[in-house]
Design an enzyme around this catalytic site. Structure first.
Site, short mmCIF file in Angstrom:
data_model
loop_
_atom_site.label_atom_id
_atom_site.label_comp_id
_atom_site.label_asym_id
_atom_site.label_seq_id
_atom_site.Cartn_x
_atom_site.Cartn_y
_atom_site.Cartn_z
N CYS A 13 -13.58 78.75 -5.61
CA CYS A 13 -14.46 79.45 -4.88
C CYS A 13 -15.41 80.08 -5.93
N CYS A 44 -17.09 79.45 -2.66
CA CYS A 44 -17.67 80.66 -2.12
C CYS A 44 -18.64 81.50 -2.63
N LYS A 53 -21.79 79.46 -2.59
CA LYS A 53 -22.15 79.38 -1.25
C LYS A 53 -23.19 80.20 -0.93
N TYR A 106 -15.81 75.21 8.93
CA TYR A 106 -16.83 76.80 7.81
C TYR A 106 -17.56 76.28 6.97
N GLU A 140 -22.05 76.04 7.21
CA GLU A 140 -22.59 77.46 6.31
C GLU A 140 -23.68 76.34 5.65
N HIS A 187 -25.20 105.74 12.33
CA HIS A 187 -26.44 105.56 13.16
C HIS A 187 -27.86 105.16 12.56
N GLU A 193 -21.70 100.28 14.28
CA GLU A 193 -21.52 101.64 14.81
C GLU A 193 -21.55 101.13 16.67
P1 FAD Z 1 -8.69 76.62 -6.00
O1 FAD Z 1 -9.71 77.04 -6.51
O2 FAD Z 1 -8.94 74.99 -5.84
O3 FAD Z 1 -7.88 76.29 -8.14
C1 FAD Z 1 -7.33 74.96 -8.14
C2 FAD Z 1 -7.78 74.86 -9.05
O4 FAD Z 1 -6.14 74.15 -9.70
C3 FAD Z 1 -9.11 73.91 -9.83
O5 FAD Z 1 -9.62 74.53 -10.63
C4 FAD Z 1 -8.16 72.36 -10.01
O6 FAD Z 1 -9.04 71.97 -10.87
C5 FAD Z 1 -7.10 72.64 -10.54
N1 FAD Z 1 -5.97 71.28 -10.72
C6 FAD Z 1 -6.10 70.76 -9.37
N2 FAD Z 1 -5.07 70.11 -9.49
C7 FAD Z 1 -4.80 70.49 -11.08
C8 FAD Z 1 -3.50 69.76 -11.96
N3 FAD Z 1 -2.78 68.82 -11.75
N4 FAD Z 1 -3.51 70.36 -12.70
C9 FAD Z 1 -4.11 71.12 -13.36
N5 FAD Z 1 -5.07 71.88 -12.98
C10 FAD Z 1 -5.56 71.39 -11.09
N6 FAD Z 1 -13.06 81.60 0.78
C11 FAD Z 1 -13.17 82.84 1.60
O7 FAD Z 1 -12.75 83.33 1.01
N7 FAD Z 1 -15.14 82.96 1.23
C12 FAD Z 1 -15.69 81.71 1.56
O8 FAD Z 1 -16.96 82.24 1.57
C13 FAD Z 1 -15.28 81.00 1.11
N8 FAD Z 1 -16.24 79.89 0.66
C14 FAD Z 1 -16.12 78.31 0.45
C15 FAD Z 1 -16.74 77.64 0.73
C16 FAD Z 1 -16.48 76.29 1.04
C17 FAD Z 1 -17.50 75.30 0.49
C18 FAD Z 1 -15.57 76.29 0.13
C19 FAD Z 1 -14.92 74.47 -0.37
C20 FAD Z 1 -14.58 76.83 -0.13
C21 FAD Z 1 -14.64 78.14 0.40
N9 FAD Z 1 -13.48 79.47 0.65
C22 FAD Z 1 -13.92 80.37 0.96
C23 FAD Z 1 -12.31 78.65 0.43
C24 FAD Z 1 -12.25 78.95 -0.92
O9 FAD Z 1 -12.51 78.44 -2.42
C25 FAD Z 1 -10.15 78.62 -1.88
O10 FAD Z 1 -9.79 79.01 -0.65
C26 FAD Z 1 -9.27 79.42 -2.83
O11 FAD Z 1 -10.63 78.63 -4.28
C27 FAD Z 1 -8.69 78.90 -3.15
O12 FAD Z 1 -7.61 79.07 -3.90
P2 FAD Z 1 -6.27 77.75 -4.83
O13 FAD Z 1 -6.29 78.89 -5.60
O14 FAD Z 1 -5.50 78.15 -4.11
O15 FAD Z 1 -7.62 77.18 -5.45
P1 NDP Z 2 -12.28 72.73 8.42
O1 NDP Z 2 -10.65 72.02 8.35
O2 NDP Z 2 -12.36 74.32 8.39
O3 NDP Z 2 -13.58 71.83 9.63
C1 NDP Z 2 -13.76 70.65 9.04
C2 NDP Z 2 -14.48 69.87 10.73
O4 NDP Z 2 -14.43 68.93 10.10
C3 NDP Z 2 -13.65 70.21 11.81
O5 NDP Z 2 -14.89 70.49 12.31
C4 NDP Z 2 -13.53 68.73 11.83
O6 NDP Z 2 -13.46 68.81 13.46
C5 NDP Z 2 -13.81 67.55 11.07
N1 NDP Z 2 -13.57 66.62 10.69
C6 NDP Z 2 -12.48 66.24 10.49
N2 NDP Z 2 -12.59 64.51 10.87
C7 NDP Z 2 -13.50 64.33 10.90
C8 NDP Z 2 -13.96 62.73 10.98
N3 NDP Z 2 -13.09 62.43 10.20
N4 NDP Z 2 -15.42 62.85 11.25
C9 NDP Z 2 -15.83 63.64 11.71
N5 NDP Z 2 -15.76 65.03 11.86
C10 NDP Z 2 -13.92 65.76 11.32
O7 NDP Z 2 -13.37 72.15 6.68
P2 NDP Z 2 -13.68 72.50 5.76
O8 NDP Z 2 -14.20 71.33 5.29
O9 NDP Z 2 -15.11 72.82 6.77
O10 NDP Z 2 -12.82 73.94 4.97
C11 NDP Z 2 -12.20 74.45 4.65
C12 NDP Z 2 -11.59 75.14 4.64
O11 NDP Z 2 -11.82 76.59 3.84
C13 NDP Z 2 -11.26 75.61 5.73
O12 NDP Z 2 -10.10 75.87 6.07
C14 NDP Z 2 -11.52 77.66 4.53
O13 NDP Z 2 -10.81 77.57 4.89
C15 NDP Z 2 -12.24 77.40 4.01
N6 NDP Z 2 -13.81 77.58 3.75
C16 NDP Z 2 -13.68 79.05 3.90
C17 NDP Z 2 -15.27 79.65 3.94
C18 NDP Z 2 -15.09 81.24 4.44
O14 NDP Z 2 -14.61 81.82 4.41
N7 NDP Z 2 -16.81 81.55 5.15
C19 NDP Z 2 -16.10 79.09 3.91
C20 NDP Z 2 -15.85 77.59 4.13
C21 NDP Z 2 -14.65 76.82 3.71
P3 NDP Z 2 -12.09 68.84 14.54
O15 NDP Z 2 -11.95 70.10 15.45
O16 NDP Z 2 -12.61 67.38 15.63
O17 NDP Z 2 -11.11 68.79 14.11
#
Ligand code: FAD
Ligand code: NDP
Length: 493
Positions: free
Chosen positions: A57, A62, A65, A199, A203, A466, A471
């Site tokens: 995140c 998050c 982004k 997502y 985004e 408003h 609203e």
């Molecule tokens: P993480 O935050 O991924 O933390 C896991 C940590 O463990 C990492 O630092 C990793 O390197 C470490 N790790 C992995 N394996 C090991 C190991 N074996 N030993 C030690 N350390 C290890 N969510 C939202 O709610 N709002 C958003 O706007 C949003 N935007 C997103 C945008 C993007 C581009 C992405 C990729 C995700 C987004 N998410 C968003 C999703 C959100 O980031 C994740 O749901 C959240 O970070 C998950 O938290 P976590 O604690 O499960 O894992």
């Molecule tokens: P998602 O699982 O949301 O979406 C994956 C997308 O990739 C789908 O459109 C899927 O299509 C497509 N896809 C899968 N495999 C292939 C392939 N081989 N070739 C082409 N297209 C493919 O994953 P994201 O990576 O976008 O996000 C992961 C998670 O991170 C989300 O589920 C969300 O929970 C979290 N996140 C949250 C955000 C927020 O809160 N604003 C922002 C960003 C991430 P199909 O439908 O055909 O399977």
């Protein structure tokens, strides 16, 4: 505070993963007197990108982004400001990618630093090592030097999150980037192909286009699977109007690097025709894989879901009695930061403060930060029909005109909202959907109302603020069933 049970281990709790869920659990556990260690280790992306403490995140999710989304919205606002009388020369308005990237990365690094200080202050031990299971109470830590050390704990929490998946096509791993790389990319991305329509794909394509880069989104099947399909299609429509090119039902088959360094992408369109196009950057966003295999789950007999490698857990408890999981590694739960944080905190309270409160994963609100944001909570119309049947639900809907869109004459055709309620009993609200400016801010409060069993009559009896876009939820009255026109009512009546 409950006394912590006597045991022979080094720690009461070892947390594997210093991201949203792991850090929340660790910080909560020390509040109740537990001795806690957090392992966090970031393996570089195939393109060599790495980052600090705090997880996805903070570093590559998050936060960066949202900052880039904000940068794109500001660019839009600068252009709109001319209509409000600001004297600007639109020709001179352009983004410096380097300045944006530096500002974003400086913020990320400051959060890394604050996180480390906070752990130190709270006496959570931070171990910068890759952890894996030796047995159910023993974690092997692979330190940066490659040296392995043994650590033991009464309880172990898996919170290792996930990393982007790559499609199995030639050139993807070598030449494409993912969300792990985009926020710290050295050079401006230029003309970019985004593969994947979840997502992250929406985004990233949205903010890149907003920052002035040519963005193409490649959609394999549908936009935003699992979301309300009408809302998802409206996002796509809005993005196209803003200039994002969308290739529907297309699939990349190969990525090649040309002599000039640009990337030649081979793909098939929906008719099976083989086509190519050239891009400066290809960004893959096809979902994420949990980092559970690296934990050597076989050493403790940890049950994973075979298709996804996610942890099979009930109430965050795995099949191994002292091993728990929160966050993105959990099967069937939303991959969202606040979900990981909340589940982590509640688990720590159950482990160390005699709490019995369980995480409620129902009606978790979320927002897709597409240029026109989409916020929702509860059921989609599609799922409400499946669960209750069309006759038992009422769908109220409305298009609306945000006041701030009037003067710059912005396109309002996709500013739309929907409330899905039961027709029977107290007309409980089942789902709320909002496409428009600040959707995340709008939907958050309504999510709290739904948690308190919001009914449609209660929504209608709420006095609006408003002139706001939120609203509009209190003004909605046209049902889909009536066939009446849901186009905007007058502004102030
Ligand atoms: P993480 O935050 O991924 O933390 C896991 C940590 O463990 C990492 O630092 C990793 O390197 C470490 N790790 C992995 N394996 C090991 C190991 N074996 N030993 C030690 N350390 C290890 N969510 C939202 O709610 N709002 C958003 O706007 C949003 N935007 C997103 C945008 C993007 C581009 C992405 C990729 C995700 C987004 N998410 C968003 C999703 C959100 O980031 C994740 O749901 C959240 O970070 C998950 O938290 P976590 O604690 O499960 O894992
Ligand atoms: P998602 O699982 O949301 O979406 C994956 C997308 O990739 C789908 O459109 C899927 O299509 C497509 N896809 C899968 N495999 C292939 C392939 N081989 N070739 C082409 N297209 C493919 O994953 P994201 O990576 O976008 O996000 C992961 C998670 O991170 C989300 O589920 C969300 O929970 C979290 N996140 C949250 C955000 C927020 O809160 N604003 C922002 C960003 C991430 P199909 O439908 O055909 O399977």
């Amino acid at each position: 505070m409950a006394p912590i049970a006597e045991h022979k281990f080094m720690y009461d709790l070892i947390v594997l993963g210093g991201g949203s869920g792991g850090l929340a659990a660790a910080k909560e556990a020390v509040n109740y007197g537990a001795k806690v260690a957090v392992f966090d280790f970031v393996s570089p992306s195939p393109q060599g990108t790495s980052w600090g403490l705090g997880g996805t995140c903070v570093n590559v999710g998050c936060i960066p982004k949202k900052l880039m989304h904000q940068a794109a919205l500001l660019g839009e606002a600068i252009h709109e400001s001319a209509a409000y009388g600001w004297q600007i020369d639109p020709e001179t308005v352009k983004i410096s990618w380097e300045a944006l990237r530096t500002a974003v990365q400086n913020h990320v690094k400051s959060v890394n630093w604050v996180t480390r200080v906070e752990l130190r202050t709270k006496k959570v031990e931070y171990i910068n090592a890759l952890g894996y299971f030796k047995d159910k109470h023993t974690i092997m830590g692979v330190m940066k030097t490659g040296q392995e050390k043994e650590f033991t704990a009464q309880h172990i929490l898996i919170a290792v999150g996930g990393r982007p998946r790559y499609p199995n096509i030639p050139g993807a791993l070598e030449y494409a980037i993912t969300s792990d790389d985009i926020f710290s990319l050295e050079k401006p991305p230029g003309k970019t192909l985004v593969i994947g329509a979840g997502y992250i794909g929406l985004e990233c394509a949205g903010f890149l286009n907003g920052l002035g880069f040519e963005a193409t989104l490649m959609v394999r099947s549908i936009i935003l699977r699992g979301f309300d399909h009408h809302m998802a299609n409206s996002i796509a429509d809005d993005m196209q109007k803003r200039g994002v090119k969308i290739l529907f039902e297309a699939q990349a088959t190969k990525i090649e690097k040309q002599k000039d360094g640009r990337l030649l992408v081979h793909y098939k369109n929906k008719d099976g025709q083989a086509l190519t196009d050239t891009f400066d950057t290809v960004l893959i966003a096809v979902g994420r894989r949990p980092l559970t295999r690296e934990l050597k789950p076989e050493n403790i007999g940890l049950k994973l879901i075979p298709e996804t490698d996610k942890v099979d857990a009930v109430n965050e408890e795995s099949n191994v009695p002292n091993v728990y999981a929160v966050g993105d590694v959990l099967s069937g739960k939303p991959e969202l930061t606040p979900v990981a944080i909340h589940a982590g905190r509640l688990l720590a309270r159950r482990l160390f403060a005699n709490s019995t409160e369980q995480m409620d994963y129902v009606n978790v609100a979320t927002t897709v930060f597409s240029p026109l944001e989409y916020g929702c909570v509860g059921l989609s119309e599609d799922d409400a029909i499946i669960q209750y049947g069309e006759d038992r639900i009422e769908v109220y809907h409305a298009y609306y005109k945000p006041t701030e869109f009037f003067i710059p004459q912005k396109d309002v055709t996709n500013c739309y909202l929907k409330v899905i309620a039961l027709r029977e009993d107290d007309e409980r609200v089942l789902g709320m959907h909002f496409l428009g400016p600040n959707a995340g801010e709008v939907i958050q409060g309504f999510a709290a109302a739904m948690k308190c069993n919001l009914t449609f009559p209660k929504l209608k009896s709420t006095v609006g603020i408003h002139p706001t876009v939120a609203e509009e939820f209190t003004r909605v009255s046209v049902t889909k069933r009536s066939g009446l026109d849901p186009k905007p009512q007058s502004c102030c009546s």
